[in-house]
Design a protein around this motif. Structure first.
Motif, PDB file in Angstrom:
ATOM      1  N   GLU A   1      -1.585  -3.361  -4.981  1.00  0.00           N
ATOM      2  CA  GLU A   1      -0.368  -2.592  -5.259  1.00  0.00           C
ATOM      3  C   GLU A   1      -0.606  -1.090  -5.236  1.00  0.00           C
ATOM      4  OE1 GLU A   1       2.571  -3.800  -5.461  1.00  0.00           O
ATOM      5  OE2 GLU A   1       2.160  -5.910  -5.720  1.00  0.00           O
ATOM      6  N   GLY A   2      -1.760  -0.653  -4.791  1.00  0.00           N
ATOM      7  CA  GLY A   2      -2.090   0.776  -4.803  1.00  0.00           C
ATOM      8  C   GLY A   2      -1.221   1.595  -3.869  1.00  0.00           C
ATOM      9  N   GLN A   3      -1.501   2.893  -3.841  1.00  0.00           N
ATOM     10  CA  GLN A   3      -0.723   3.822  -3.024  1.00  0.00           C
ATOM     11  C   GLN A   3      -1.182   3.856  -1.575  1.00  0.00           C
ATOM     12  OE1 GLN A   3      -1.786   7.154  -5.470  1.00  0.00           O
ATOM     13  NE2 GLN A   3       0.264   7.273  -6.346  1.00  0.00           N
ATOM     14  N   VAL A   4      -2.415   3.430  -1.322  1.00  0.00           N
ATOM     15  CA  VAL A   4      -2.991   3.526   0.017  1.00  0.00           C
ATOM     16  C   VAL A   4      -3.623   2.208   0.423  1.00  0.00           C
ATOM     17  CG1 VAL A   4      -3.438   6.006  -0.119  1.00  0.00           C
ATOM     18  CG2 VAL A   4      -5.180   4.383  -0.880  1.00  0.00           C
ATOM     19  N   ALA A   5      -3.844   2.055   1.720  1.00  0.00           N
ATOM     20  CA  ALA A   5      -4.538   0.875   2.234  1.00  0.00           C
ATOM     21  C   ALA A   5      -5.996   0.901   1.789  1.00  0.00           C
ATOM     22  CB  ALA A   5      -4.458   0.857   3.753  1.00  0.00           C
TER      23      ALA A   5
ATOM     24  N   VAL B   1      -6.473  -4.249   3.779  1.00  0.00           N
ATOM     25  CA  VAL B   1      -5.326  -4.700   2.999  1.00  0.00           C
ATOM     26  C   VAL B   1      -4.417  -3.497   2.777  1.00  0.00           C
ATOM     27  CG1 VAL B   1      -4.550  -5.785   0.857  1.00  0.00           C
ATOM     28  CG2 VAL B   1      -6.778  -6.407   1.825  1.00  0.00           C
ATOM     29  N   GLN B   2      -3.185  -3.613   3.227  1.00  0.00           N
ATOM     30  CA  GLN B   2      -2.216  -2.532   3.078  1.00  0.00           C
ATOM     31  C   GLN B   2      -1.652  -2.503   1.654  1.00  0.00           C
ATOM     32  OE1 GLN B   2      -1.740  -0.374   5.656  1.00  0.00           O
ATOM     33  NE2 GLN B   2      -3.322  -1.630   6.630  1.00  0.00           N
ATOM     34  N   ALA B   3      -1.136  -1.367   1.240  1.00  0.00           N
ATOM     35  CA  ALA B   3      -0.488  -1.244  -0.067  1.00  0.00           C
ATOM     36  C   ALA B   3       0.698  -2.207  -0.117  1.00  0.00           C
ATOM     37  CB  ALA B   3      -0.032   0.191  -0.296  1.00  0.00           C
ATOM     38  N   GLY B   4       0.787  -2.997  -1.175  1.00  0.00           N
ATOM     39  CA  GLY B   4       1.858  -3.975  -1.336  1.00  0.00           C
ATOM     40  C   GLY B   4       1.589  -5.310  -0.662  1.00  0.00           C
TER      41      GLY B   4
ATOM     42  N   GLN C   1     -10.784   2.780  -0.684  1.00  0.00           N
ATOM     43  CA  GLN C   1      -9.569   3.285  -0.051  1.00  0.00           C
ATOM     44  C   GLN C   1      -9.878   3.750   1.364  1.00  0.00           C
ATOM     45  OE1 GLN C   1     -11.089   4.619  -2.670  1.00  0.00           O
ATOM     46  NE2 GLN C   1     -11.088   6.842  -2.631  1.00  0.00           N
ATOM     47  N   GLN C   2      -8.934   3.544   2.275  1.00  0.00           N
ATOM     48  CA  GLN C   2      -9.124   3.964   3.666  1.00  0.00           C
ATOM     49  C   GLN C   2      -8.941   5.467   3.828  1.00  0.00           C
ATOM     50  OE1 GLN C   2      -6.613   1.514   6.155  1.00  0.00           O
ATOM     51  NE2 GLN C   2      -7.804  -0.325   5.760  1.00  0.00           N
ATOM     52  N   ALA C   3      -8.130   6.074   2.973  1.00  0.00           N
ATOM     53  CA  ALA C   3      -7.915   7.519   3.024  1.00  0.00           C
ATOM     54  C   ALA C   3      -9.117   8.245   2.415  1.00  0.00           C
ATOM     55  CB  ALA C   3      -6.641   7.873   2.253  1.00  0.00           C
ATOM     56  N   SER C   4      -9.334   9.485   2.809  1.00  0.00           N
ATOM     57  CA  SER C   4     -10.491  10.241   2.330  1.00  0.00           C
ATOM     58  C   SER C   4     -10.288  10.820   0.932  1.00  0.00           C
ATOM     59  CB  SER C   4     -10.829  11.360   3.316  1.00  0.00           C
ATOM     60  OG  SER C   4      -9.718  12.225   3.460  1.00  0.00           O
TER      61      SER C   4
END
Length: 141
Positions: A72-76, A97-100, A124-127
């Protein structure tokens, strides 16, 4: 002398159909009961601030099914299934795994690990740093 019968289901074609239906329901009931009782499928929450990834708490793995996550996080995120510090994800890498998104995570913890326990490693995939949250279970239905 008459035969005693516990359950009178009928004779002929109609009786065979009824007996077959009763037998089928008994078999399905026994199989379904075994599946639902075998695994550790209770969801456990995770929520942690991550700069380079987090580990979930360790949990006992009871069967050969995939692990499960509902992120359920904000990022993948990328997820790995670990036991004793090793990655036992079936693909040898990680699962996106995508958010949601909910996802089953095939793994070889039960087959190849000497441990009965596993945990997830989430990155997280984002930096940037983010709080990662959701639920997971070591076994699935």
């Amino acid at each position: 002398m008459r035969k005693k019968q516990l359950l009178k289901l009928g004779h002929g074609k109609k009786g065979r159909v009824i007996k077959g239906a009763v037998l089928s329901l008994m078999i399905v009931g026994m199989c379904a009961g075994g599946v639902s009782a075998a695994g550790n499928i209770q969801d456990t929450e995770y929520s942690e601030y991550s700069t380079k990834g987090i580990y979930t708490d360790q949990r006992e793995k009871l069967d050969y099914t995939s692990a499960y996550i509902k992120h359920e996080g904000q990022v993948a995120i990328n997820v790995e299934v670990h036991s004793e510090g090793k990655n036992y994800s079936a693909n040898g890498g990680s699962y996106a795994v995508q958010a949601g998104q909910a996802r089953y995570l095939p793994n070889y913890v039960k087959e190849k690990s000497n441990s009965r326990y596993c945990r997830l490693f989430l990155r997280q995939q984002a930096s940037s740093a983010y709080t990662l949250w959701g639920v997971w279970s070591p076994d699935s239905v």
